[in-house]
Motif scaffolding. Structure first.
Motif, short mmCIF file in Angstrom:
data_model
loop_
_atom_site.label_atom_id
_atom_site.label_comp_id
_atom_site.label_asym_id
_atom_site.label_seq_id
_atom_site.Cartn_x
_atom_site.Cartn_y
_atom_site.Cartn_z
N GLY A 92 0.81 -1.21 0.00
CA GLY A 92 0.00 0.00 0.00
C GLY A 92 0.85 1.26 0.00
O GLY A 92 2.04 1.22 -0.28
N LYS A 93 0.21 2.38 0.33
CA LYS A 93 0.86 3.68 0.22
C LYS A 93 0.98 4.44 1.54
O LYS A 93 1.34 5.61 1.57
CB LYS A 93 0.12 4.55 -0.80
N ALA A 94 0.70 3.78 2.64
CA ALA A 94 0.79 4.43 3.96
C ALA A 94 2.26 4.66 4.33
O ALA A 94 3.15 3.98 3.84
CB ALA A 94 0.12 3.56 5.01
N SER A 95 2.48 5.60 5.21
CA SER A 95 3.83 5.83 5.74
C SER A 95 4.31 4.53 6.38
O SER A 95 3.58 3.89 7.14
CB SER A 95 3.80 6.95 6.78
N GLY A 96 5.50 4.10 6.04
CA GLY A 96 6.06 2.86 6.56
C GLY A 96 5.85 1.66 5.65
O GLY A 96 6.52 0.64 5.81
N ALA A 97 4.92 1.78 4.69
CA ALA A 97 4.68 0.67 3.76
C ALA A 97 5.87 0.52 2.82
O ALA A 97 6.44 1.51 2.35
CB ALA A 97 3.40 0.93 2.95
N LYS A 98 6.26 -0.71 2.54
CA LYS A 98 7.38 -0.96 1.64
C LYS A 98 6.92 -0.88 0.20
O LYS A 98 5.85 -1.37 -0.16
CB LYS A 98 8.00 -2.32 1.93
N VAL A 99 7.75 -0.26 -0.62
CA VAL A 99 7.49 -0.14 -2.06
C VAL A 99 8.67 -0.76 -2.82
O VAL A 99 9.77 -0.85 -2.30
CB VAL A 99 7.29 1.33 -2.50
N LEU A 100 8.40 -1.18 -4.05
CA LEU A 100 9.46 -1.69 -4.92
C LEU A 100 9.82 -0.60 -5.90
O LEU A 100 8.95 0.12 -6.40
CB LEU A 100 8.97 -2.94 -5.67
N PHE A 101 11.12 -0.46 -6.19
CA PHE A 101 11.59 0.61 -7.06
C PHE A 101 12.90 0.26 -7.73
O PHE A 101 13.54 -0.73 -7.39
CB PHE A 101 11.74 1.92 -6.27
N LYS A 102 13.27 1.08 -8.70
CA LYS A 102 14.56 0.96 -9.40
C LYS A 102 15.17 2.36 -9.51
O LYS A 102 14.47 3.35 -9.48
CB LYS A 102 14.36 0.39 -10.80
N PHE A 103 16.49 2.37 -9.63
CA PHE A 103 17.18 3.64 -9.91
C PHE A 103 17.44 3.72 -11.39
O PHE A 103 17.61 2.77 -12.07
CB PHE A 103 18.51 3.73 -9.16
#
Length: 127
Positions: free
Chosen positions: A116-127
């Protein structure tokens, strides 16, 4: 910040020179500045992720993984990301381990919100 997946055979561990008195914590993004591993924050793109807890001593090294283009990384949001979407590029929080919800000059491109998008929720990303 941690490596979630990558296409290479194994993690490319490297030893980076420590900054005197610098506290290193697993998951921090760093880059080399003035010859030592330095915390990457804001719009500074990290080149490595720290893999061990250590207080730096001049002449010693800290273990890290080099960030490559094929890596998917995971980090918590430091603030609510309700205005973010897949493809949003955000900045790195001052702790060097989490992502902000700031998109101005963002460098970390979000590819999924598995928690999800709450503070503390983990997200997947790339640089």
């Amino acid at each position: 910040m941690r490596v979630k997946s990558f296409d290479t055979y194994s993690k490319p561990y490297e030893l980076l020179p420590c900054g005197s008195g610098t506290s290193y914590v697993p998951g921090q993004g760093v880059y080399i500045s003035s010859g030592v591993a330095t915390l990457a924050t804001g719009t500074t793109k990290p080149t490595h992720i720290i893999e061990e807890k250590k207080t730096g001593v001049t002449g010693e090294f800290v273990q890290a993984v080099r960030i490559t283009e094929d890596m998917t990384l995971e980090a918590p949001l430091s603030a609510s990301g309700t205005s973010l979407g897949v493809g949003s590029a955000v900045t790195i929080h001052t702790d060097g381990s989490s992502l902000t919800a700031t998109t101005t000059s963002g460098i970390a491109k979000i590819i999924d919100f598995p928690e999800g998008k709450a503070s503390g929720a983990k997200v997947l990303f790339k640089f």
